[in-house]
Design an enzyme around this catalytic site. Structure first.
Site, PDB file in Angstrom:
ATOM      1  N   SER A 182       0.783  -1.223   0.000  1.00 40.87           N
ATOM      2  CA  SER A 182       0.000   0.000   0.000  1.00 40.87           C
ATOM      3  C   SER A 182       0.820   1.282   0.000  1.00 40.87           C
ATOM      4  CB  SER A 182      -0.943   0.003   1.208  1.00 40.87           C
ATOM      5  OG  SER A 182      -0.217  -0.080   2.422  1.00 40.87           O
ATOM      6  N   HIS A 210      -6.178  -3.443  -1.150  1.00 39.19           N
ATOM      7  CA  HIS A 210      -5.979  -2.369  -2.129  1.00 39.19           C
ATOM      8  C   HIS A 210      -6.117  -2.875  -3.564  1.00 39.19           C
ATOM      9  CE1 HIS A 210      -4.738   0.979   0.497  1.00 39.19           C
ATOM     10  NE2 HIS A 210      -4.259   0.029   1.272  1.00 39.19           N
ATOM     11  N   LYS A 241     -12.514   0.180   1.573  1.00 37.30           N
ATOM     12  CA  LYS A 241     -11.767   0.920   0.546  1.00 37.30           C
ATOM     13  C   LYS A 241     -12.615   0.992  -0.728  1.00 37.30           C
ATOM     14  CE  LYS A 241      -7.156   0.233   2.485  1.00 37.30           C
ATOM     15  NZ  LYS A 241      -7.604  -0.132   3.839  1.00 37.30           N
TER      16      LYS A 241
END
Length: 394
Positions: A182, A210, A241
Site C-alpha cells: 500500500s 488495495h 476501501k
C-alpha cells in the site's frame, strides 16, 4: 501518580514534532468524495482509498437506509450468540461467489481479520514466511502466533525460495503477502509465489485490501490480475476501501479454514457482528461492481493521465500500474511542508514518513479515484508543479 510517565510522553511528542514526523488530523465536514470540505474550504481529495468513488454513492446510501427497517441499527451481539442475521450470511455468500472461494467469514475490519487469522490456524510446529513490506496488520497478526517467523525481501522470489528451503522441517508453511503493497502501489508477484508454493507444498495467504473491486478484468483483485484464481488458499480483504469505504473485513478461502475460524478466531468470537447497514450496503456495492467496467476504466484512465503528466514534470514516482502513485521526496519535513502548501492550492494530500514508511523514504502518496474528472487530475498536477518548483523539488 507517576508524573515522570507523562513528562516522558510530552518529551517524545515534542521530538516527533521537531523531526517533522507528527501526524495532525485534519477535520473534514463533508462526505467522502472527489471534492471535500476542510474548514471553510472546498478541496480536491487525492489521498482517499475511495478507488471507485462509491463512498458517497446514492444507491449505496439508500441500501443502507433501507436496511434499518428489517435489521435495525445494530446486533448488540457477537455472531455465535445472537448476532448472525440473514443479511450477514447473504453477504458472505456473495463475497464467496465474487472471489470464487468456497466460503467467507466477516470481521469488523481487515485489521481484525489479519489479527485473528494466524494464531487460529498455525502453531509452534509451523512456519509463516512474510514479505518484508507487508501491512502492519499482517505483521501484528503473525506476532500473536507461535509459529516460526521468517521474512523475505519484498517481491524477491529467490529470497522467498531460500526461506522455503530453510523451513522444510516445519509441519505446515504459509507464505503471507499483500496483494498490493500500500505504500508503493506495487503488485505482488503472485504467479511466482504460487509456483514456489506448489514446488515446496506451502499455503498462500494474501491481503487484497488495495485491489478487490477494481484490479482484474472483473475487479476480483490481484488473483484475477495475476491469473492465479483458485491458487490462493486464504484471501483477506476490506469493505472499507473500493467496496464502499465504510468498515468491515473478511477472510475467504476453503470451507475447512472458514469453519475453524468461526470456532476459534478471537476477533470474530469477541467482537460485535458487522453493522447490518454496512452489510446491506456492501451487497449493493457488489451489484454495482458486477454490472460493468465503467468505473474501473475511469480509474485506469485517471491513473495513466496523472502518471504521464507528473513524470513529464520531472517528479520521481514509484513505477507501476496501480492508482496508488507515490511522489517520492525523501525528507520527512519536506513531505510535511509540501502537503501543507498543496492544501493552500486546494489539493488535499498527506506527507507520509516514518514509521509509516522507512527513514529517508518520505513521500506524498497520491491515490486516484474514479470520482476524479480529467480536469481534477490536471488541477492536481498544476498544483504539484507550482509547489514542486517553490520547494526546489523539480
Amino acid at each position: 501518580m507517576d508524573n515522570t510517565f507523562y513528562e516522558n510522553l510530552k518529551q517524545q511528542l515534542t521530538e516527533v514534532k521537531n523531526n517533522g514526523l507528527y501526524k495532525p488530523e485534519r477535520v473534514i465536514s463533508s462526505p467522502q468524495q472527489a471534492v471535500i470540505t476542510v474548514g471553510n474550504n472546498k478541496v480536491l481529495n487525492f489521498c482517499a482509498n475511495n478507488y471507485l468513488g462509491l463512498a458517497n454513492n446514492p444507491e449505496i446510501i439508500e441500501a443502507a437506509k433501507q436496511s434499518y427497517g428489517p435489521y435495525g441499527f445494530g446486533t448488540a451481539s457477537v455472531r455465535f450468540i445472537c448476532g448472525t442475521q440473514t443479511v450477514h450470511k447473504e453477504l458472505e455468500n456473495r463475497l464467496s461467489h465474487f472471489l470464487e472461494t468456497e466460503d467467507t467469514i466477516l470481521y469488523s475490519s481487515c485489521f481484525d481479520a489479519n489479527g485473528g487469522l494466524f494464531e487460529t490456524l498455525f502453531g509452534p510446529e509451523d512456519a509463516i514466511i512474510s514479505d518484508s513490506l507487508n501491512h502492519a496488520s499482517i505483521i501484528d497478526g503473525i506476532r500473536l502466533c507461535k509459529a516460526k517467523r521468517l521474512r523475505y525481501n519484498n517481491n524477491d522470489m529467490a529470497d522467498l525460495e531460500k526461506q522455503l528451503i530453510d523451513s522444510q522441517d516445519s509441519r505446515h508453511r504459509l507464505i503471507a503477502t499483500d496483494g498490493v503493497f500500500s505504500m508503493d502501489g506495487i503488485i505482488a508477484n503472485l504467479k511466482g509465489i504460487c509456483d514456489l508454493a506448489d514446488k515446496y507444498k506451502a499455503l498462500v495467504m494474501i491481503d487484497d485490501c488495495h485491489a478487490v473491486g477494481f484490479l482484474g478484468a472483473k475487479g476480483r483483485g490481484t488473483p484475477e490480475y495475476c491469473d492465479v484464481m483458485g491458487r490462493i488458499d486464504i484471501i483477506t480483504g476490506t469493505l472499507g476501501k473500493a467496496l464502499g469505504g465504510a468498515s468491515g473485513g473478511y477472510i475467504a478461502g476453503r470451507k475447512e479454514i472458514i469453519e475453524w475460524l468461526r470456532q476459534r478466531s478471537r476477533p470474530y468470537l469477541f467482537s460485535n457482528a458487522l453493522a447490518p447497514s454496512i452489510t446491506a450496503a456492501s451487497l449493493k456495492v457488489l451489484d454495482l461492481i458486477e454490472k460493468g467496467h465503467d468505473l474501473r476504466q475511469r480509474l485506469i484512465d485517471n491513473s495513466k493521465r496523472f502518471r504521464e503528466k507528473m513524470t513529464a514534470l520531472g517528479f520521481t514516482l514509484v513505477q507501476g500500474n496501480h492508482p496508488i502513485i507515490p511522489v517520492m521526496l525523501g525528507d520527512a519535513k519536506l513531505a510535511q511542508d509540501f502537503a501543507a502548501q498543496m492544501l493552500e492550492h486546494g489539493i488535499y494530500v498527506i506527507g507520509f514518513s516514518f514509521p509509516v514508511v522507512p527513514h529517508g523514504k518520505a513521500r506524498i502518496r497520491t491515490q486516484m479515484s474514479a470520482a476524479h474528472s480529467p480536469a481534477d487530475i490536471d488541477r492536481a498536477v498544476a498544483a504539484f508543479a507550482s509547489v514542486g518548483k517553490s520547494l526546489h523539488v523539480i
